[in-house]
Design an enzyme around this catalytic site. Structure first.
Site, mmCIF file in Angstrom:
data_model
loop_
_atom_site.group_PDB
_atom_site.id
_atom_site.type_symbol
_atom_site.label_atom_id
_atom_site.label_comp_id
_atom_site.label_asym_id
_atom_site.label_seq_id
_atom_site.Cartn_x
_atom_site.Cartn_y
_atom_site.Cartn_z
ATOM 1 N N HIS A 168 0.838 -1.202 0.000
ATOM 2 C CA HIS A 168 0.000 0.000 0.000
ATOM 3 C C HIS A 168 0.878 1.260 0.000
ATOM 4 O O HIS A 168 0.558 2.245 -0.656
ATOM 5 C CB HIS A 168 -0.920 0.008 1.226
ATOM 6 N N HIS A 211 1.523 -3.676 9.425
ATOM 7 C CA HIS A 211 2.953 -3.520 9.125
ATOM 8 C C HIS A 211 3.722 -2.929 10.289
ATOM 9 O O HIS A 211 3.149 -2.220 11.133
ATOM 10 C CB HIS A 211 3.147 -2.581 7.927
#
Ligand SMILES: CC(C)=CCC/C(C)=C/COP(=O)(O)O
Length: 284
Positions: free
Chosen positions: A205, A247
């Site tokens: 992303h 993440h």
């Protein structure tokens, strides 16, 4: 306290003090380049720490062979021993950075699930996640390409499509090579993922957000307020990855870095209408 005697015996060039306890329970500094005193040599046989150190010794040293040796104070040591300090320093720096990264990412993962401290914001974060997902971007670019009636518009949309595919491939390759696992507090409930997306380095992303933001600013968005919005959107997409617990901070930081450079690659590989026509001509 270091004994003054031991301190004076540590040579200046490349000798590093090593902290060990002597027989009297006091700490003594000895040089790595010199032979330890007999009472310490005796302790090496039984001490579990020194046994571990011996086990991690280089094979050359363990074998007692090694053609290249350096002489220090009459003592023959393999040269590689003198070069071990650098890797270990880098190793320590890297593991410290990794520890800070894991600690910070865990603390920032406040939307990782509904009952997390900021769990109520999770739906909004997931909305931001969808805005940076590959499928809406691919579908949007393909739709605009189909609808565009100018050559210039088609050129931009075709190159955006190429950039998005390139991003998926490059991120997939890096994820498959690095194989860093996602944070333990992540709930794997993302839609439409590839098998490499079980790995977290780098954040796909974040690469997409950085690359698309640069693409939009260079070719599509000219008005200043909208340009600010594009930058804010890209930053939110990256930040939301850590808040959602998807993440670690370093995955996102590297993702932004990689996406930024990916755009440079897109510029190099830019498909012009002339190039496209000659490619189509070659196909016929
Ligand atoms: C199925 C398609 C077209 C893209 C997958 C997009 C995706 C789910 C990437 C993973 O992103 P993170 O690495 O940031 O979690």
């Amino acid at each position: 306290m270091p004994s003054p005697k031991a301190r004076s015996s540590s040579g200046r060039s490349g000798s590093v003090p090593c902290n060990v306890t002597g027989g009297n329970g006091r700490y003594e500094f000895i040089s790595l380049n010199r032979t330890p005193p007999p009472h310490l040599l005796q302790r090496q046989g039984s001490d579990p720490t020194s046994a571990r150190l011996r086990a991690s010794e280089s094979p050359n040293r363990r074998r007692g062979s090694g053609s290249s040796t350096s002489s220090t104070g009459g003592q023959q040591l393999p040269e590689e021993d003198c070069m071990k300090l650098n890797p270990s320093f880098i190793g320590i720096a890297l593991s410290s950075l990794l520890a800070i990264d894991l600690w910070l990412s865990k603390r920032l993962g406040v939307c990782a699930c509904e009952d997390s401290s900021w769990g109520s914001v999770r739906p909004l974060m997931k909305l931001i996640e969808i805005s940076g997902h590959g499928i809406p971007w691919l579908a949007g670019a393909a739709y605009c390409l189909y609808k565009s009636d100018s050559v210039a518009g088609q050129e931009v949309m075709l190159n955006l499509l190429m950039a998005l595919v390139l991003d998926l491939v490059l991120v997939g390759v890096v994820k498959a090579v690095v194989r860093r696992r996602r944070p333990a507090h992540n709930r794997m409930d993302m839609f439409a993922t590839f098998s490499v997306d079980r790995y977290s380095f780098p954040s796909g992303h974040a690469t997409r957000a950085a690359m698309c933001a640069r693409f939009l600013l260079a070719h599509l968005v000219l008005a200043a307020p909208l340009r600010v919005l594009v930058l804010l959107w890209a930053s939110f997409v990256g930040f939301s990855r850590v808040l959602l617990g998807r993440h670690n901070v370093t995955d996102v930081a590297f993702g932004f870095f990689m996406g930024y450079w990916q755009y440079n690659l897109v510029e190099v590989l830019w498909l012009s209408p002339v190039m496209l026509q000659s490619m189509i001509g070659h196909l016929h």
